[in-house]
Motif scaffolding. Structure first.
Motif, short mmCIF file in Angstrom:
data_model
loop_
_atom_site.label_atom_id
_atom_site.label_comp_id
_atom_site.label_asym_id
_atom_site.label_seq_id
_atom_site.Cartn_x
_atom_site.Cartn_y
_atom_site.Cartn_z
N THR A 284 0.86 -1.18 0.00
CA THR A 284 0.00 0.00 0.00
C THR A 284 0.89 1.23 0.00
OG1 THR A 284 -0.16 0.19 2.41
CG2 THR A 284 -1.84 -1.15 1.29
N GLU A 285 0.39 2.31 -0.58
CA GLU A 285 1.10 3.57 -0.60
C GLU A 285 0.12 4.71 -0.35
OE1 GLU A 285 3.22 3.63 -4.34
OE2 GLU A 285 4.60 2.02 -3.72
N GLY A 286 0.62 5.93 -0.32
CA GLY A 286 -0.21 7.09 -0.04
C GLY A 286 -1.43 7.15 -0.94
N GLY A 287 -2.59 7.40 -0.35
CA GLY A 287 -3.85 7.43 -1.09
C GLY A 287 -4.63 6.15 -0.99
N ASP A 288 -3.95 5.04 -0.59
CA ASP A 288 -4.64 3.77 -0.39
C ASP A 288 -5.38 3.72 0.94
OD1 ASP A 288 -2.02 1.76 -1.95
OD2 ASP A 288 -3.84 2.62 -2.81
N SER A 289 -5.11 4.69 1.82
CA SER A 289 -5.75 4.71 3.13
C SER A 289 -7.27 4.60 3.02
CB SER A 289 -5.41 6.01 3.86
OG SER A 289 -4.08 6.02 4.28
N GLY A 290 -7.84 3.77 3.87
CA GLY A 290 -9.28 3.58 3.89
C GLY A 290 -9.77 2.48 2.98
N GLY A 291 -8.90 1.99 2.08
CA GLY A 291 -9.30 0.98 1.12
C GLY A 291 -9.56 -0.38 1.75
N PRO A 292 -10.30 -1.25 1.06
CA PRO A 292 -10.75 -2.52 1.63
C PRO A 292 -9.73 -3.66 1.53
CG PRO A 292 -11.62 -2.28 -0.58
CD PRO A 292 -10.86 -1.01 -0.29
N TRP A 293 -9.77 -4.53 2.52
CA TRP A 293 -8.99 -5.77 2.53
C TRP A 293 -9.97 -6.93 2.46
CZ3 TRP A 293 -3.53 -6.36 3.23
CH2 TRP A 293 -2.84 -5.14 3.32
N MET A 294 -9.61 -7.95 1.65
CA MET A 294 -10.50 -9.08 1.42
C MET A 294 -9.75 -10.40 1.49
SD MET A 294 -13.64 -7.90 0.32
CE MET A 294 -14.30 -9.04 -0.91
N VAL A 295 -10.42 -11.42 2.01
CA VAL A 295 -10.00 -12.81 1.87
C VAL A 295 -11.13 -13.52 1.15
CG1 VAL A 295 -9.52 -14.98 3.06
CG2 VAL A 295 -8.44 -12.87 3.85
N GLY A 296 -10.88 -13.90 -0.08
CA GLY A 296 -11.96 -14.42 -0.90
C GLY A 296 -13.01 -13.35 -1.08
N ASN A 297 -14.26 -13.68 -0.73
CA ASN A 297 -15.35 -12.71 -0.84
C ASN A 297 -15.70 -12.08 0.50
OD1 ASN A 297 -16.24 -14.97 -3.14
ND2 ASN A 297 -16.44 -12.83 -3.77
N TYR A 298 -14.79 -12.18 1.47
CA TYR A 298 -15.12 -11.72 2.83
C TYR A 298 -14.26 -10.53 3.25
CZ TYR A 298 -18.19 -15.64 3.09
OH TYR A 298 -19.23 -16.50 2.83
N ALA A 299 -14.95 -9.48 3.69
CA ALA A 299 -14.30 -8.25 4.12
C ALA A 299 -13.48 -8.50 5.38
CB ALA A 299 -15.37 -7.18 4.38
N GLN A 300 -12.30 -7.86 5.43
CA GLN A 300 -11.41 -8.01 6.59
C GLN A 300 -11.18 -6.68 7.31
OE1 GLN A 300 -10.24 -11.15 7.49
NE2 GLN A 300 -11.63 -11.77 5.85
N GLY A 301 -11.05 -5.60 6.58
CA GLY A 301 -10.77 -4.33 7.22
C GLY A 301 -10.47 -3.25 6.21
N VAL A 302 -10.03 -2.06 6.71
CA VAL A 302 -9.68 -0.94 5.84
C VAL A 302 -8.26 -0.48 6.17
CG1 VAL A 302 -12.08 -0.22 5.60
CG2 VAL A 302 -10.67 0.83 7.38
N THR A 303 -7.54 -0.06 5.14
CA THR A 303 -6.14 0.33 5.30
C THR A 303 -5.99 1.51 6.25
OG1 THR A 303 -5.60 -0.43 3.07
CG2 THR A 303 -4.08 1.14 4.08
N SER A 304 -5.06 1.35 7.19
CA SER A 304 -4.72 2.44 8.10
C SER A 304 -3.42 3.10 7.66
CB SER A 304 -4.58 1.91 9.53
OG SER A 304 -4.16 2.94 10.41
N GLY A 305 -2.36 2.33 7.50
CA GLY A 305 -1.08 2.90 7.09
C GLY A 305 -0.07 1.81 6.86
N GLY A 306 1.17 2.20 6.63
CA GLY A 306 2.21 1.22 6.38
C GLY A 306 3.57 1.86 6.27
N ALA A 307 4.58 1.01 6.28
CA ALA A 307 5.95 1.48 6.16
C ALA A 307 6.28 1.75 4.70
CB ALA A 307 6.91 0.43 6.73
N MET A 308 6.93 2.89 4.42
CA MET A 308 7.33 3.24 3.06
C MET A 308 8.73 3.83 3.07
SD MET A 308 3.91 4.94 1.35
CE MET A 308 3.78 6.24 2.59
N ILE A 309 9.41 3.73 1.95
CA ILE A 309 10.70 4.39 1.73
C ILE A 309 10.54 5.27 0.50
CG2 ILE A 309 13.16 4.07 1.21
CD1 ILE A 309 13.00 1.34 2.54
#
Length: 342
Positions: A284-309
């Protein structure tokens, strides 16, 4: 995907459909060149017919031979592009904003005006005496946008994030995203059209928010795969560590990795600490915040943040990504929401 649709819709082989799809850019360019050569007073436009042939319309029969010599089908019509454009201007002048849609139908060689069914008689009266016009009534509502999916860009106050999942609060359509995107209760837009306004957010501590969804949009229970298709949301779950998982976002699209750890705390600096996050290895990178996470057809969560260089996810530098998402179950429970499913 386009070829498969064409094959099914036209009842032709997949090979034939692929050949037609491959030829379309060349045919489109050729049609534009031929229209330009004829000029707007001698043609009513060009199009591809049901058999995939390039058809160039001409007002004068004498021009038909030239069209055929260039490998296109010639069709003699009554009205030129110049005349149709003038008719459109007259229609707009007479109706003002009293229409749902308005434009030239190059195949029918007319200007088609779509209005609510109840307004057909009034519209025909207003356009009486004007040739080359077709009035069509409809009971459908024409909206500036039809559908919005998880993972697509949302904008606010000069910034961008990604929509998480569409949901409902009671019977009211809403959508969820990251809390730091909803901080300050901004109004979200997409393609310049208002999506809705933040109704509640939690950040720091948590990182989630939900927004209203205006009637211009239909919040679909699906996530954008960024390949021209979507994945249906069937419900939500809390996948085990080690599970393969994917996410959608406006910057990096659809990327995948593994669930690495749960119940993580992240310090974003400035005193902004968020707890209860899940760590995963998808990019994930800047602007992906809030986007959905999925396993198969099942919702898991929304992007909070991550490590970047240098603004890029770690895999660009040969390292495993470190991305954190807010589990969806807590969001739904906090605001009494139900996921939109399909």
């Amino acid at each position: 995907m386009t070829a498969r649709f064409l094959a099914k819709d036209r009842g032709i082989s997949l090979a034939a459909a692929r050949a037609r799809v491959a030829a379309e850019p060349r045919q489109t360019a050729q049609g534009a060149r031929m229209e330009s050569g004829l000029g707007s007073s001698r043609t009513g436009g060009s199009y591809l017919d049901g058999q995939g042939r390039l058809v160039v319309t001409v007002v004068r029969t004498a021009d038909a031979g030239s069209v055929r010599s260039q490998g296109a089908v010639a069709r003699v019509v009554t009205r030129s592009t110049q005349q149709l454009d003038a008719t459109q201007r007259t229609v707009r002048s007479r109706l003002g904003t009293g229409f749902s849609a308005l434009g030239t139908d190059v195949v029918a060689n007319t200007v088609t005006v779509t209005v609510p069914a109840a307004d057909v008689a009034r519209t025909r009266t207003a356009l009486r005496g004007l040739g080359g016009v077709k009035v069509v009534g409809t009971t459908a509502r024409i909206s500036p946008q039809a559908n919005v999916y998880g993972g697509q860009q949302i904008a606010f106050n000069g910034y961008v994030c990604s929509l998480g999942f569409n949901a409902r609060r009671g019977s009211t359509p809403v959508f969820i995203t990251a809390g730091h995107c909803g901080e300050g209760y901004p109004t979200f837009t997409r393609n310049g059209i208002t999506l809705g306004r933040t109704q509640a957010y939690s950040f720091p501590g948590n990182d989630y928010a939900y927004s209203s969804l205006t009637s211009s949009w239909t919040g679909v229970g699906a996530v954008d795969l960024y390949n021209g298709s979507v994945r249906a949301v069937k419900g939500s779950s809390n996948a085990a560590v080690g599970s393969a998982i994917c996410k959608s976002g406006r910057t990096t699209g659809w990327t995948c990795g593994y669930v690495r750890a749960k119940n993580q705390q992240v310090n974003y600096g400035g005193g902004d600490v968020v707890s209860g996050l899940t760590r995963a290895s998808a990019c994930t990178e800047g602007g992906d915040s809030g986007g959905p996470w999925m396993v198969g057809n099942y919702a898991q969560g929304v992007t909070s943040g991550g490590a970047m260089i240098n603004g890029r996810c770690l895999q660009v530098y040969g390292q495993e990504n470190q991305t954190y998402f807010q589990p969806v179950g807590e969001i739904l429970s906090a605001y009494g929401l139900t996921l939109a499913t399909s």
